[in-house]
Design an enzyme around this catalytic site. Sequence first.
Site, mmCIF file in Angstrom:
data_model
loop_
_atom_site.group_PDB
_atom_site.id
_atom_site.type_symbol
_atom_site.label_atom_id
_atom_site.label_comp_id
_atom_site.label_asym_id
_atom_site.label_seq_id
_atom_site.Cartn_x
_atom_site.Cartn_y
_atom_site.Cartn_z
ATOM 1 N N GLY A 119 0.658 -1.079 -0.103
ATOM 2 C CA GLY A 119 0.036 -0.040 0.060
ATOM 3 C C GLY A 119 0.733 1.253 -0.003
ATOM 4 O O GLY A 119 0.347 2.388 0.200
ATOM 5 N N CYS A 120 2.146 1.197 -0.038
ATOM 6 C CA CYS A 120 2.835 2.412 -0.116
ATOM 7 C C CYS A 120 3.458 2.188 -1.634
ATOM 8 O O CYS A 120 3.869 1.341 -2.066
ATOM 9 C CB CYS A 120 4.247 2.081 0.826
ATOM 10 S SG CYS A 120 3.735 1.967 2.574
ATOM 11 N N ALA A 121 3.799 3.643 -2.138
ATOM 12 C CA ALA A 121 4.235 4.016 -3.392
ATOM 13 C C ALA A 121 5.656 3.464 -3.340
ATOM 14 O O ALA A 121 6.118 3.015 -4.431
ATOM 15 C CB ALA A 121 3.984 5.348 -3.560
#
Length: 141
Positions: free
Chosen positions: A49-51
């Site tokens: 869920g992190c870029a």
Amino acid sequence: MAQDRFEDLVETFEFLEDWEDRYRHVIDMGKAFPALDDALKVPATKVDGCASQVWLHPRIDGTGPSATFDFEGESDAMIVRGLIAVLHNLYAGLTVKEVGAVDAPAELARLGLDDHLSSQRSNGLRAMVTRIRSVAAAAAT
């Protein structure tokens, strides 16, 4: 319920009136945060869920709700490393039961992060908080 070192961070942010100064401070916190051993950068510690690439490795001392929570972490993005350091100031040293009681959005709002992070960074920050809370909840049982 914030740690003393998080309260210190809030005071520092109040002193730094310009957001660019606050942004640089977060980056400096990331630079000063200890690196995560490469052996701990595995799928089990990777935060989805992190870029950017983010790994959080929890350390629980004790058992049950009174066990003490801590973690190591790292990211390939300097601002995200700084956000990991911010979360460390918020959560490290609490019991796993206390971790679940922290209102992270409210505490982080005191730093004004929501107004100045991209939506991708905000999503990543939420994903890190979710992971921390999940690990602590599992350790509390």
